[in-house]
Design a protein around this motif. Structure first.
Motif, PDB file in Angstrom:
ATOM      1  N   SER A  15       1.207  32.444  -8.558  1.00 38.09           N
ATOM      2  CA  SER A  15       1.413  33.616  -7.697  1.00 38.09           C
ATOM      3  C   SER A  15       0.080  34.171  -7.184  1.00 38.09           C
ATOM      4  O   SER A  15       0.064  35.099  -6.376  1.00 38.09           O
ATOM      5  N   LEU A  16      -1.033  33.592  -7.619  1.00 36.01           N
ATOM      6  CA  LEU A  16      -2.337  33.989  -7.064  1.00 36.01           C
ATOM      7  C   LEU A  16      -2.694  33.199  -5.803  1.00 36.01           C
ATOM      8  O   LEU A  16      -3.740  33.436  -5.190  1.00 36.01           O
ATOM      9  N   ARG A  17      -1.837  32.287  -5.416  1.00 36.87           N
ATOM     10  CA  ARG A  17      -2.157  31.472  -4.230  1.00 36.87           C
ATOM     11  C   ARG A  17      -2.438  32.303  -2.972  1.00 36.87           C
ATOM     12  O   ARG A  17      -3.391  31.994  -2.241  1.00 36.87           O
ATOM     13  N   PRO A  18      -1.674  33.369  -2.709  1.00 31.12           N
ATOM     14  CA  PRO A  18      -2.013  34.168  -1.511  1.00 31.12           C
ATOM     15  C   PRO A  18      -3.433  34.751  -1.567  1.00 31.12           C
ATOM     16  O   PRO A  18      -4.105  34.848  -0.540  1.00 31.12           O
ATOM     17  N   VAL A  19      -3.888  35.112  -2.767  1.00 31.36           N
ATOM     18  CA  VAL A  19      -5.253  35.628  -2.910  1.00 31.36           C
ATOM     19  C   VAL A  19      -6.258  34.514  -2.603  1.00 31.36           C
ATOM     20  O   VAL A  19      -7.235  34.728  -1.880  1.00 31.36           O
ATOM     21  N   ILE A  20      -6.000  33.331  -3.130  1.00 26.22           N
ATOM     22  CA  ILE A  20      -6.884  32.188  -2.891  1.00 26.22           C
ATOM     23  C   ILE A  20      -6.929  31.857  -1.402  1.00 26.22           C
ATOM     24  O   ILE A  20      -7.994  31.608  -0.834  1.00 26.22           O
ATOM     25  N   ILE A  21      -5.774  31.873  -0.769  1.00 26.89           N
ATOM     26  CA  ILE A  21      -5.705  31.586   0.678  1.00 26.89           C
ATOM     27  C   ILE A  21      -6.534  32.594   1.474  1.00 26.89           C
ATOM     28  O   ILE A  21      -7.298  32.224   2.367  1.00 26.89           O
ATOM     29  N   LEU A  24      -2.562  32.482 -17.073  1.00 27.25           N
ATOM     30  CA  LEU A  24      -2.594  31.927 -15.720  1.00 27.25           C
ATOM     31  C   LEU A  24      -2.414  30.405 -15.721  1.00 27.25           C
ATOM     32  O   LEU A  24      -1.997  29.827 -14.728  1.00 27.25           O
ATOM     33  N   HIS A  38      -7.504  27.011  -7.835  1.00 29.12           N
ATOM     34  CA  HIS A  38      -7.390  26.310  -6.559  1.00 29.12           C
ATOM     35  C   HIS A  38      -7.288  24.798  -6.781  1.00 29.12           C
ATOM     36  O   HIS A  38      -6.412  24.126  -6.221  1.00 29.12           O
ATOM     37  N   LEU A  73       2.691  32.723 -13.065  1.00 28.55           N
ATOM     38  CA  LEU A  73       1.746  33.819 -12.792  1.00 28.55           C
ATOM     39  C   LEU A  73       0.494  33.289 -12.090  1.00 28.55           C
ATOM     40  O   LEU A  73      -0.007  33.899 -11.143  1.00 28.55           O
TER      41      LEU A  73
END
Lengths: 155, 155
Positions: free
Chosen positions: B79-85, B62, B27, B76
């Motif tokens: 691409s975890l940004r939606p999970v963080i959001i 990552l 983040h 990669l």
């Protein structure tokens, strides 16, 4: 030294959820598992470790104990489903569709869906550079300082 | 004993991400932090622990190391940004809007958005009982057995 940012909702979520395997347990529970023995068969976790993880989930308010062997997600636990969906989607994104072993489908048609994150009101994708994190109305001084220069405070 | 389900994308995601604080580091990085000292100021993590977490992020693909002090998210990792959001949104859901300390906003207008998870094609919310996990085309025998009776295998 700058004050530590302790009012971050992400940090709070992370602390509350605890260990990552929590998500697998919640996922099982949301799919209908509730008995200790079912979790154990599916996840093949050692009895002590599994018991301890389930207790922590109860402690943190994500599950509740029913009788002496059943663990059921609370409303708060259920509200983590979008996070679980996006985590599984991220795992699946590393694979081509024919390689995927667990998919999210429309229960009525069986058609696979592709979960994306949008704004509830506008339907716009929010996982793009057009949407940024910033200090909210309840921000501490540390959080305000962090975002004082927009998202570019570190650059 | 039933075979362990090892091909679950959720389990794979969980294993790859490792510890939860990974999400806080990513983040920070997605907000523009890259220097070791910046991560340290914001997260106030002990040097050894922070170093070890950043190494693990590099190991798992990552983040990548630039020079000898900068850590930058890979594709990669991004691409975890939606999970963080969705994690931050979950944290915020426990608070009334005026209490929120970090919010996701439209960068152009500053208006707060409310992230929800929908199907990319239809725009329908997929975090409802109308959408369920099931075995995909690449499922192992264990995964197929788990979902053989639909989502109700445990009930």
């Amino acid at each position: 030294v700058a004050p530590r940012i302790t009012d971050c909702p992400l940090a709070r979520a992370v602390e509350r959820i605890g260990e990552w395997p929590t998500m697998e347990l919640l996922h099982e529970a949301l799919d209908g598992c509730s008995r200790f023995s079912d979790f154990q068969v599916h996840l093949q976790t050692e009895t002590d470790v599994l018991r301890s993880r389930l207790y922590k989930l109860v402690d943190s308010g994500l599950m509740t104990l029913r009788g002496d062997d059943e663990y059921v997600p609370t409303e708060l636990g259920r509200s983590l489903r979008p996070v679980i969906i996006m985590l599984a989607a991220w795992g699946n994104h590393q694979l081509r569709p024919p390689e995927r072993s667990m998919i999210l489908v429309d229960a009525a048609t069986g058609v696979e869906v592709e979960p994306v994150v949008v704004d509830r009101d506008t339907g716009l994708r929010v996982d793009t550079g057009d949407f940024v994190f910033t200090a909210g109305p309840g921000a501490s001084k540390a959080m305000r300082t962090r975002y004082a220069l927009g998202a570019a405070v570190c650059e």
